[in-house]
Write a protein that holds these residues in place. Structure first.
Motif, PDB file in Angstrom:
ATOM      1  N   ARG A  65       0.864  -1.189   0.000  1.00  0.00           N
ATOM      2  CA  ARG A  65       0.000   0.000   0.000  1.00  0.00           C
ATOM      3  C   ARG A  65       0.896   1.233   0.000  1.00  0.00           C
ATOM      4  O   ARG A  65       1.899   1.287   0.724  1.00  0.00           O
ATOM      5  CB  ARG A  65      -0.876   0.029   1.256  1.00  0.00           C
ATOM      6  CG  ARG A  65      -1.968  -1.003   1.271  1.00  0.00           C
ATOM      7  CD  ARG A  65      -3.189  -0.503   0.531  1.00  0.00           C
ATOM      8  NE  ARG A  65      -4.313  -1.367   0.710  1.00  0.00           N
ATOM      9  CZ  ARG A  65      -4.659  -2.357  -0.110  1.00  0.00           C
ATOM     10  NH1 ARG A  65      -3.911  -2.608  -1.164  1.00  0.00           N
ATOM     11  NH2 ARG A  65      -5.731  -3.090   0.104  1.00  0.00           N
ATOM     12  N   LYS A  66       0.527   2.211  -0.814  1.00  0.00           N
ATOM     13  CA  LYS A  66       1.261   3.483  -0.829  1.00  0.00           C
ATOM     14  C   LYS A  66       0.280   4.590  -0.526  1.00  0.00           C
ATOM     15  O   LYS A  66      -0.822   4.614  -1.083  1.00  0.00           O
ATOM     16  CB  LYS A  66       1.882   3.701  -2.208  1.00  0.00           C
ATOM     17  CG  LYS A  66       3.079   2.824  -2.483  1.00  0.00           C
ATOM     18  CD  LYS A  66       3.459   2.859  -3.935  1.00  0.00           C
ATOM     19  CE  LYS A  66       4.174   4.141  -4.289  1.00  0.00           C
ATOM     20  NZ  LYS A  66       4.640   4.151  -5.702  1.00  0.00           N
ATOM     21  N   PHE A  67       0.661   5.495   0.316  1.00  0.00           N
ATOM     22  CA  PHE A  67      -0.246   6.599   0.646  1.00  0.00           C
ATOM     23  C   PHE A  67       0.563   7.811   1.099  1.00  0.00           C
ATOM     24  O   PHE A  67       1.715   7.683   1.522  1.00  0.00           O
ATOM     25  CB  PHE A  67      -1.257   6.178   1.719  1.00  0.00           C
ATOM     26  CG  PHE A  67      -0.664   5.454   2.886  1.00  0.00           C
ATOM     27  CD1 PHE A  67      -0.561   4.081   2.891  1.00  0.00           C
ATOM     28  CD2 PHE A  67      -0.190   6.154   3.984  1.00  0.00           C
ATOM     29  CE1 PHE A  67      -0.003   3.409   3.953  1.00  0.00           C
ATOM     30  CE2 PHE A  67       0.358   5.492   5.065  1.00  0.00           C
ATOM     31  CZ  PHE A  67       0.459   4.111   5.048  1.00  0.00           C
ATOM     32  N   PRO A  68      -0.052   8.996   1.023  1.00  0.00           N
ATOM     33  CA  PRO A  68       0.661  10.207   1.431  1.00  0.00           C
ATOM     34  C   PRO A  68       0.815  10.271   2.941  1.00  0.00           C
ATOM     35  O   PRO A  68      -0.076   9.837   3.681  1.00  0.00           O
ATOM     36  CB  PRO A  68      -0.235  11.347   0.953  1.00  0.00           C
ATOM     37  CG  PRO A  68      -1.482  10.751   0.481  1.00  0.00           C
ATOM     38  CD  PRO A  68      -1.393   9.284   0.521  1.00  0.00           C
ATOM     39  N   ILE A  69       1.909  10.777   3.360  1.00  0.00           N
ATOM     40  CA  ILE A  69       2.115  10.966   4.799  1.00  0.00           C
ATOM     41  C   ILE A  69       3.022  12.191   4.989  1.00  0.00           C
ATOM     42  O   ILE A  69       3.915  12.443   4.181  1.00  0.00           O
ATOM     43  CB  ILE A  69       2.724   9.702   5.453  1.00  0.00           C
ATOM     44  CG1 ILE A  69       2.497   9.735   6.953  1.00  0.00           C
ATOM     45  CG2 ILE A  69       4.192   9.531   5.121  1.00  0.00           C
ATOM     46  CD1 ILE A  69       2.497   8.372   7.595  1.00  0.00           C
ATOM     47  N   ILE A 113       5.499  10.258   0.418  1.00  0.00           N
ATOM     48  CA  ILE A 113       4.699   9.062   0.147  1.00  0.00           C
ATOM     49  C   ILE A 113       5.378   7.907   0.875  1.00  0.00           C
ATOM     50  O   ILE A 113       6.594   7.757   0.795  1.00  0.00           O
ATOM     51  CB  ILE A 113       4.663   8.728  -1.360  1.00  0.00           C
ATOM     52  CG1 ILE A 113       3.995   9.852  -2.161  1.00  0.00           C
ATOM     53  CG2 ILE A 113       3.962   7.406  -1.615  1.00  0.00           C
ATOM     54  CD1 ILE A 113       2.513   9.919  -2.042  1.00  0.00           C
TER      55      ILE A 113
END
Lengths: 181, 160
Positions: free
Chosen positions: B136-140, B153
């Protein structure tokens, strides 16, 4: 005597066929149950992830800093200055951020929406080809938050309830919606 | 009498217990095969659900720390974020976890102080070769100070 034996043999065949049918039905049912097992649970976890991603992206928009100012501060300023509308510069900025997400988070797509604005004045900003009309019926998950901005000279934009805000402050609802292609 | 003898002489394969026995054996074999196949499929689905739950929970743990997470938190050891909030999923779900920050901020590049990724789990065959893997890749947002956060990311990988 032979006739009786023959009938007995036929009866065995019929019994065998019935057994074959029963086992076939049981086997197919069993395979169907096992192949469908977990579908609902996985859908549930996907929905949880979509919701969290939408909320997280929303939060990220608050934290994106440009010249030491968060993107939402730009949005708030635009709404204050331009009678509740977004300037093309801010719209471009949001588009760029959503595009960055798109490039990095493929296959996720995002939409930034401000409820009191329409598509023409920046109420619908997306990094996908999705048209607004189609978007309404599209399966997606959204996270919504309120944005506060100082009332412009001609007052707040009234929402559906006729409320415009409180005192000199206006409130605008905006949301981030995500989906997977 | 002659007719009866004639029928006996022909000795049809469909007479007697043999066809019934064959059908019982075939039925049982089919059922047992289906049972075995279903069991394998059930276990596979159970694994997939468990993996999906694990990646959702691990991702959520990172998302909850959005804008509070520092690069030091990713380093193993001590009582940091990784040790207290992430490592526990390894034992509860039986998965290996690896998280890595990918930058999107223009003025933010590695190497920086702290860690860009969590420690690679020891004694595993490696996440590249695993057949059971979820990413899973998501903004942080990475916290540097109260007035400075950097948008990045994060890529979270779990595998068995």
């Amino acid at each position: 005597m032979e006739v009786i034996k023959s009938r007995k043999g036929q009866a065995h065949i019929v019994d065998g066929l019935i057994l074959l049918l029963i086992t076939a039905i049981c086997s197919v049912t069993l395979m169907s149950i096992s192949s469908n097992y977990g579908g609902d649970a996985m859908e549930k976890y996907d929905t949880i992830y979509r919701t969290k991603l939408a909320q997280n992206t929303l939060l990220s928009l608050y934290h994106i800093t440009e010249n030491q100012k968060s993107l939402m501060a730009h949005v708030s300023e635009d709404l204050t200055r331009d009678s509740g509308e977004l300037t093309p510069k801010t719209i471009d900025s949001i588009k760029q951020k959503l595009k960055n997400y798109d490039d990095n988070l493929d296959p996720w797509k995002f939409v930034f929406r401000m409820e009191h604005l329409n598509e023409d004045n920046g109420g619908y900003i997306t990094n996908s080809d999705m048209k607004y009309d189609a978007f309404e019926s599209y399966p997606k998950t959204c996270a919504t938050a309120a944005l506060t901005y100082i009332a412009p000279s001609d007052g707040c934009i009234a929402d559906d309830d006729g409320k415009q805000g409180e005192g000199e402050m206006c409130y605008a609802m905006f949301s981030i919606c995500v989906w997977q292609v | 009498m002659n007719i009866l003898r004639n029928k006996k002489g022909q000795g049809s394969a469909l007479s007697g217990d043999l066809p019934a026995i064959i059908m019982i054996v075939v039925s049982l074999a089919f059922f047992i095969s289906a049972l075995g196949f279903s069991f394998m499929q059930f276990n596979d689905s159970k694994d997939q659900v468990s993996m999906r739950q694990a990646i959702t929970d691990v991702s959520t743990a990172f998302m909850k720390s959005n804008a509070r997470l520092t690069t030091n938190d990713l380093c193993g050891g001590g009582d940091g974020f990784f040790e207290t909030q992430i490592k526990g999923f390894t034992s509860s779900y039986g998965v290996n976890i690896y998280a890595e920050i990918e930058s999107i901020d223009d003025d933010w590049s590695f190497p920086v102080e702290g860690c860009q990724s969590t420690p690679e789990p020891e004694g595993t065959s490696g996440r590249q070769n695993s057949q059971k893997k979820l990413i899973r890749k998501f903004p942080i947002a990475i916290h540097v100070s109260d007035l400075e956060v950097h948008q990045g990311i994060i890529r979270v990988t779990i595998w068995k």
